[in-house]
Scaffold this motif. Structure first.
Motif, mmCIF file in Angstrom:
data_model
loop_
_atom_site.group_PDB
_atom_site.id
_atom_site.type_symbol
_atom_site.label_atom_id
_atom_site.label_comp_id
_atom_site.label_asym_id
_atom_site.label_seq_id
_atom_site.Cartn_x
_atom_site.Cartn_y
_atom_site.Cartn_z
ATOM 1 N N CYS A 174 -8.458 0.789 0.674
ATOM 2 C CA CYS A 174 -7.245 1.351 1.434
ATOM 3 C C CYS A 174 -7.403 2.415 2.001
ATOM 4 C CB CYS A 174 -6.013 1.357 0.644
ATOM 5 S SG CYS A 174 -5.992 2.230 -0.743
ATOM 6 N N CYS B 104 -1.461 -1.084 -0.175
ATOM 7 C CA CYS B 104 -1.346 -2.654 0.065
ATOM 8 C C CYS B 104 0.176 -3.124 -0.198
ATOM 9 C CB CYS B 104 -2.194 -3.333 -0.686
ATOM 10 S SG CYS B 104 -3.844 -2.987 -0.238
ATOM 11 N N CYS C 239 -3.803 -7.667 -3.811
ATOM 12 C CA CYS C 239 -3.915 -6.350 -4.106
ATOM 13 C C CYS C 239 -2.522 -5.800 -4.141
ATOM 14 C CB CYS C 239 -4.521 -5.370 -3.122
ATOM 15 S SG CYS C 239 -4.509 -3.671 -3.759
ATOM 16 N N CYS D 160 -5.237 -1.322 -7.088
ATOM 17 C CA CYS D 160 -5.737 -0.959 -5.851
ATOM 18 C C CYS D 160 -7.312 -1.371 -5.836
ATOM 19 C CB CYS D 160 -5.683 0.557 -5.442
ATOM 20 S SG CYS D 160 -6.764 1.253 -4.326
#
Ligand code: FES
Lengths: 394, 85
Positions: B48, B14, B9, B44
């Motif tokens: 997250c 990340c 990612c 993404c």
């Protein structure tokens, strides 16, 4: 700046005389959005180095400020001319200039004082403009005069003016004993016929670089070239961030689809929304080109997809630097900058969604950063590159 | 021999939380090992903002969180030896 729906691109490229840390030529340009006027001045200070730079800076800022007060450019030029000090030994004036004003109807007035003549390039031909010679009274200098030209600018016209660093480059070389004055016209026609859409930025650079080559890479004088180019505006849309209301996801993707011009998406989530709405897939570039930034992605119908906040911040950082020598020309930020440089009218569409479901305390901060970075980029693009920039929130 | 697929990612979160370095790890691996891994990057993955730990990767479709330089090696080793079996 736009005049009658056309865009006026102004750019200037300068290089210093070899061994000097400042340029003795000063270029200033300002656009007045409200009045639709563009004023550009190039002044060449006598000699080179700091003294020349101070002189030319004073001259051009006076000219710009007078013209700003809506004085007729002839009046401002002659008042400045009267106040310019003269050199004790050489009995010549301390600086020379070319002042160009374009009003909202495309009417151009140019006042020249002792500088190489400007060129007007129209449909691939150099047009000769009759110049009026206006004498200016000065006790200490004989035969002082301004040259005034007036004409109407047409679409695709280019006005080119430069300091004598360009016209006298190569002087004394076998193939151009008197410098580059005539040869420069051939060179410019050649470039423009090869790339008819060449931007003012690129053309001014090409001319200066060629002048430098004429001098075998050792410039004998400060060298500046300014190009003013009137053309159809090139539009660019930069979308960053998901819309506040999810219901507007479709609106965003239609907006992008229908936009006339080039399109950039900054932000993975935003790109995914568009991919979902349009059914087009995103592929991420496998060859990362910049260690500082996530790689770019690709999708049909969008010219560039980058990560959001980090990339925009880097763009802002590069824009605010005075000189930027890029090490990786193909990095995401550099690609984005190139598209920005190549456009006239830039619209930022900033999404303002905060994902409440996630309750992530960092998201509102990210939103603030996004807004601020975009605002900073806007003001840098306006002041440094004279771009026409709008921000809308969605 | 089957290839294993590795997806990293590269979303902002990340990337900042260590994803950037995972790329560097791959450059250190010898060619004959790299030949057996097909690497791709993804924007993404949408994980997250949850309680999870970025950076995220997917190995053969299985999502793994909190990947660091050192445990990426371990993860790849295991995946490669599974693929042989
Ligand atoms: S940034 Fe990796 S899951 Fe969001």
């Amino acid at each position: 700046m736009r005049v009658n729906g056309d865009f006026i691109e102004v750019d200037c490229c300068q290089k210093n005389k070899v061994g000097h840390i400042v340029c003795g030529d000063t270029f200033m340009s300002q656009k007045f959005k409200e009045e639709g006027r563009v004023i550009s001045v190039l002044s060449d200070g006598l000699g080179s180095g700091i003294k020349a730079s101070v002189l030319s800076t004073i001259t051009s800022s006076m000219l710009l400020n007078f013209s700003l007060l809506n004085e007729d450019i002839m009046d401002s030029a002659s008042s400045v001319l009267k106040t310019l000090p003269q050199d004790e030994i050489r009995k010549i004036s301390y600086s020379t200039f070319c002042l160009c004003e374009i009003d909202c109807f495309g009417k151009v007035r140019i006042a020249e004082y002792e500088t190489p003549s400007f060129y007007l390039l129209r449909n691939g031909e150099f047009v000769n403009i009759q110049k009026k010679k206006i004498p200016v009274e000065r006790e200490d200098l004989d035969n002082t005069h301004l040259l005034i030209s007036e004409f109407k600018m047409q679409k695709e016209d280019r006005i080119i003016f430069f300091s004598d660093g360009v016209s006298q480059s190569g002087m004394g070389n076998l193939n151009m004993p008197f410098g580059w004055e005539e040869g420069s016209k051939d060179y410019i026609s050649m470039i423009v016929s090869k790339s008819p859409d060449i931007s003012a930025k690129d053309l001014s650079r090409r001319i200066v670089i060629k002048a430098e080559q004429n001098d075998y890479s050792v410039l004998k004088d400060d060298t500046s070239c300014c190009v003013i180019y009137m053309r159809k505006p090139r539009n660019l849309l930069v979308c960053t961030g998901p819309p506040y209301d999810e219901k507007n996801d479709g609106y965003l993707s239609n907006y992008i689809r229908d936009f006339q011009g080039r399109k950039i998406v900054c932000g993975g989530t935003t790109a995914q929304i568009i991919s979902r709405e349009t059914g087009r897939s995103i592929s991420t570039d496998i060859s990362p080109s910049d260690r500082e930034l996530p790689p770019i992605s690709k999708m049909d119908g969008v010219d560039l997809i980058t990560e959001g906040i980090l990339t925009l911040s880097k763009v802002e950082r590069i824009l605010s630097e005075e000189e930027y020598e890029s090490k990786n020309k193909d990095g995401p930020a550099e690609k984005l900058l190139r598209l920005l440089a190549d456009s006239d009218k830039i619209t930022f569409l900033v999404g303002t969604r905060i994902n409440i479901a996630h309750q992530d305390p960092t998201l509102p901060i990210e939103l603030e950063i996004r807004r601020n970075v975009v605002k900073k980029i806007k003001s840098l693009l306006e002041s440094k590159w004279l771009k026409d920039v709008d921000i809308s929130y969605i | 021999m089957e290839k294993i697929s590795l997806k990293i990612c590269t979303g902002t979160m990340c990337y900042v939380m260590g994803g950037a370095e995972l790329r560097a790890v791959l450059e250190l691996l010898p060619d004959d090992i790299m030949k057996r891994i097909s690497v791709s990057y993804s924007p993404c993955m949408g994980l997250c903002s949850d309680v999870g730990e970025p950076p995220y990767i997917q190995v053969n479709g299985k999502t793994i969180s909190g990947v660091s330089k050192s445990n990426l090696m371990q993860i790849l080793k295991e995946a490669l030896s599974d693929a042989v079996r």
